[in-house]
Design a protein around this motif. Structure first.
Motif, PDB file in Angstrom:
ATOM      1  N   VAL A   1       1.031  -0.961  -0.186  1.00 48.69           N
ATOM      2  CA  VAL A   1       0.014  -0.367   0.092  1.00 48.69           C
ATOM      3  C   VAL A   1       1.212   1.644   0.016  1.00 48.69           C
ATOM      4  CG1 VAL A   1      -1.741   1.121   0.996  1.00 48.69           C
ATOM      5  CG2 VAL A   1      -1.252  -1.484   1.193  1.00 48.69           C
ATOM      6  N   PHE A   2       1.527   1.734   0.809  1.00 52.49           N
ATOM      7  CA  PHE A   2       2.898   2.620   0.912  1.00 52.49           C
ATOM      8  C   PHE A   2       3.573   2.432  -0.788  1.00 52.49           C
ATOM      9  CE2 PHE A   2       4.881   1.486   5.185  1.00 52.49           C
ATOM     10  CZ  PHE A   2       3.603   2.388   5.940  1.00 52.49           C
ATOM     11  N   LYS A   3       3.591   0.867  -1.610  1.00 55.07           N
ATOM     12  CA  LYS A   3       4.408   1.857  -2.189  1.00 55.07           C
ATOM     13  C   LYS A   3       3.319   2.137  -3.874  1.00 55.07           C
ATOM     14  CE  LYS A   3       7.828  -2.053  -2.792  1.00 55.07           C
ATOM     15  NZ  LYS A   3       7.670  -3.510  -3.471  1.00 55.07           N
ATOM     16  N   ASP A   4       1.826   1.318  -3.798  1.00 54.13           N
ATOM     17  CA  ASP A   4       1.008   2.627  -4.403  1.00 54.13           C
ATOM     18  C   ASP A   4       0.543   3.896  -3.940  1.00 54.13           C
ATOM     19  OD1 ASP A   4      -1.190   1.649  -6.141  1.00 54.13           O
ATOM     20  OD2 ASP A   4      -2.974   2.525  -4.230  1.00 54.13           O
ATOM     21  N   ALA A   5       1.075   4.142  -2.901  1.00 56.52           N
ATOM     22  CA  ALA A   5       0.795   5.869  -2.060  1.00 56.52           C
ATOM     23  C   ALA A   5       2.101   6.328  -3.339  1.00 56.52           C
ATOM     24  CB  ALA A   5       0.775   6.045  -1.173  1.00 56.52           C
ATOM     25  N   GLY A   6       2.707   6.257  -3.730  1.00 54.51           N
ATOM     26  CA  GLY A   6       3.839   6.251  -4.148  1.00 54.51           C
ATOM     27  C   GLY A   6       4.916   6.504  -3.094  1.00 54.51           C
ATOM     28  N   ILE A   7       4.690   6.074  -2.088  1.00 58.18           N
ATOM     29  CA  ILE A   7       6.428   6.052  -1.282  1.00 58.18           C
ATOM     30  C   ILE A   7       7.699   6.072  -1.547  1.00 58.18           C
ATOM     31  CG2 ILE A   7       7.023   5.224   1.255  1.00 58.18           C
ATOM     32  CD1 ILE A   7       3.779   5.883   2.289  1.00 58.18           C
ATOM     33  N   TYR A   8       7.646   4.274  -2.105  1.00 54.20           N
ATOM     34  CA  TYR A   8       9.286   4.515  -2.388  1.00 54.20           C
ATOM     35  C   TYR A   8       9.557   4.417  -3.691  1.00 54.20           C
ATOM     36  CZ  TYR A   8       8.854   1.579   1.905  1.00 54.20           C
ATOM     37  OH  TYR A   8       9.159   1.091   2.858  1.00 54.20           O
ATOM     38  N   ARG A   9       8.763   4.980  -4.343  1.00 50.36           N
ATOM     39  CA  ARG A   9       9.164   5.763  -5.916  1.00 50.36           C
ATOM     40  C   ARG A   9      10.107   7.669  -5.411  1.00 50.36           C
ATOM     41  NH1 ARG A   9       5.050   5.734 -10.129  1.00 50.36           N
ATOM     42  NH2 ARG A   9       5.210   3.661  -9.277  1.00 50.36           N
ATOM     43  N   ALA A  10       9.655   7.927  -3.709  1.00 46.44           N
ATOM     44  CA  ALA A  10      10.278   9.661  -3.519  1.00 46.44           C
ATOM     45  C   ALA A  10      11.576   9.505  -3.894  1.00 46.44           C
ATOM     46  CB  ALA A  10       9.815   9.346  -2.336  1.00 46.44           C
ATOM     47  N   SER A  11      12.807   8.458  -3.795  1.00 41.51           N
ATOM     48  CA  SER A  11      13.969   8.920  -3.937  1.00 41.51           C
ATOM     49  C   SER A  11      14.539   8.360  -5.692  1.00 41.51           C
ATOM     50  CB  SER A  11      14.715   8.661  -2.189  1.00 41.51           C
ATOM     51  OG  SER A  11      14.642   7.253  -2.557  1.00 41.51           O
ATOM     52  N   THR A  12      13.206   7.602  -6.140  1.00 40.82           N
ATOM     53  CA  THR A  12      14.107   7.054  -7.338  1.00 40.82           C
ATOM     54  C   THR A  12      14.228   7.863  -7.799  1.00 40.82           C
ATOM     55  OG1 THR A  12      13.008   5.047  -6.921  1.00 40.82           O
ATOM     56  CG2 THR A  12      12.888   5.275  -9.038  1.00 40.82           C
ATOM     57  N   PRO A  13      15.557   7.652  -8.716  1.00 42.47           N
ATOM     58  CA  PRO A  13      15.152   8.694  -9.941  1.00 42.47           C
ATOM     59  C   PRO A  13      14.107   9.454 -11.206  1.00 42.47           C
ATOM     60  CG  PRO A  13      17.261   7.095  -9.858  1.00 42.47           C
ATOM     61  CD  PRO A  13      16.190   6.546  -9.380  1.00 42.47           C
ATOM     62  N   LYS A  14      14.045  10.320 -11.733  1.00 41.55           N
ATOM     63  CA  LYS A  14      13.252  10.878 -12.299  1.00 41.55           C
ATOM     64  C   LYS A  14      13.396   9.961 -13.951  1.00 41.55           C
ATOM     65  CE  LYS A  14      11.806  14.561 -10.514  1.00 41.55           C
ATOM     66  NZ  LYS A  14      11.810  16.141 -10.982  1.00 41.55           N
ATOM     67  N   ARG A  15      14.760   9.553 -13.989  1.00 45.52           N
ATOM     68  CA  ARG A  15      15.148   8.897 -15.027  1.00 45.52           C
ATOM     69  C   ARG A  15      14.853   7.143 -15.703  1.00 45.52           C
ATOM     70  NH1 ARG A  15      21.437   9.045 -16.146  1.00 45.52           N
ATOM     71  NH2 ARG A  15      20.440   7.544 -18.142  1.00 45.52           N
TER      72      ARG A  15
END
Length: 369
Positions: free
Chosen positions: A31-45
């Motif tokens: 659920v955290f992933k679905d909310a975008g928490i785990y992409r918060a520091s993933t590079p935009k590229r």
């Protein structure tokens, strides 16, 4: 209801389960992933959001006000700033199936690794791997050659290469699952290693932001969330009747003074914390590296916030009176959780020494910057 609101509601519903199980379960991490928490520091590229630090810190603060363990686990979604030191091809492989990667690390004590063709043979046991039960990949600290800055080399392993030794038996932050990691002879390719705080291979603003100070910030802000929750609780309890028939808390000058002092303490520390964050971010967003003075301010603000937050929670606990000692009291839980935050190596009182050294132009202790 936004996805973040859904996360907060879920955390409120299941926080007792986190404490009982001593970790945040994988379905909650999903659920955290679905909310975008785990992409918060993933590079935009690589499809991530690479959020400005203040935005991510504010999110961790909100989660921590509901449950500190959930906030602590979510805070490690900042680990993409570490992983950005991996080779670009390795990062492309890491994020091949999407940007939502949960990373957990047990870096200490750093263990010697055997050099083999193309990489390292890794064995040993490492402590304090917060969030390891829900992680996709895990990092361990290895010694293989000298780094003059004293930074450990981190080897990144798949979850099935690591045994989790469940020994997280503690007074507070019980739901973080900060167990030991055990590895027996796993071979890790050199391309899956990086220096903690090493130079990033990604050229985006977030990866110019000071890495180790950011790692301290995401932990300190957990204490802030807990302190806010504790203080709000005693404010709301101002109208309660006492067991002895004494005046209600809000009718007592001592109670009002203590609440006012705690509010001023917490808001002041919070303002310094986010002010230092915005100043460093403005520099890196403009294309420059943060200065040593800015990095030091982040470390100082983090240690001060952790210390102040604990002091505020302790004051709130005392204001809670005899009812605060009950196992079901939120103040009892807040006190236990907040007491752990300033115990972290990144947030102990020694950070004031490092900050004082930088302010006076003296060399700080190794590893401070």
């Amino acid at each position: 209801m936004t996805k973040v609101d859904q996360v907060l509601a879920l955390v409120a519903e299941r926080r007792a389960e986190f404490e009982e199980k001593r970790h945040v379960p994988r379905d909650v991490i999903a659920v955290f992933k679905d909310a975008g928490i785990y992409r918060a520091s993933t590079p935009k590229r690589f499809g991530g959001d690479a959020l400005p630090p203040a935005e991510f810190l504010g999110l961790v603060e909100r989660i921590s006000a509901v449950d500190a363990s959930a906030g602590w686990v979510a805070s490690f979604a900042c680990s993409g700033v570490y992983l950005a030191a991996l080779p670009l091809d390795t990062q492309a492989e890491l994020y091949a199936n999407g940007p939502d990667i949960a990373f957990a690390g047990g870096l200490f004590p750093v263990q010697p690794a055997e050099r083999v063709e193309g990489g390292y043979r890794v064995s040993g046991r490492w402590k304090f791997a917060s969030g390891c039960k829900g992680a996709d990949v895990l990092g361990v600290g290895i010694k293989a050659g000298e780094d003059k800055a004293g930074r450990p080399l981190t080897a990144v392993l798949q979850a099935d290469q690591v045994e989790i030794a469940e020994n997280w038996d503690v007074v507070g932050l019980r739901g973080t699952g900060s167990h030991d990691l055990v590895v027996e002879g796993a071979v890790v390719g050199e391309q899956w290693t990086f220096l903690r705080g090493g130079a990033p291979t990604v050229d985006e603003p977030l990866y110019r932001y000071p890495t180790v100070p950011y790692a301290a910030q995401v932990l300190a802000v957990v204490g802030l969330g807990v302190a806010r929750a504790a203080l709000d609780h005693v404010i709301a309890q101002g109208g309660r009747s006492g067991y002895t028939g004494a005046p209600k808390p809000a009718e007592r000058a001592g109670y009002r003074i203590a609440v006012g002092q705690a509010e001023a303490q917490l808001r002041s520390a919070r303002a310094f914390f986010y002010e230092a964050t915005q100043e460093a971010w403005a520099t890196v967003e403009a294309g420059d590296r943060a200065t040593e003075e800015q990095a030091s301010a982040l470390r100082l603000a983090s240690a001060h916030l952790a210390k102040t937050s604990f002091e505020v929670v302790r004051a709130a606990y005392q204001l809670g009176g005899i009812g605060a000692i009950a196992d079901g009291s939120p103040l009892q839980r807040h006190l236990r959780d907040a007491s752990v935050v300033p115990q972290h190596a990144f947030l102990q009182e020694g950070m004031y020494d490092g900050a004082g050294a930088v302010l006076m132009g003296v060399q700080p202790f190794p590893g401070y910057l």
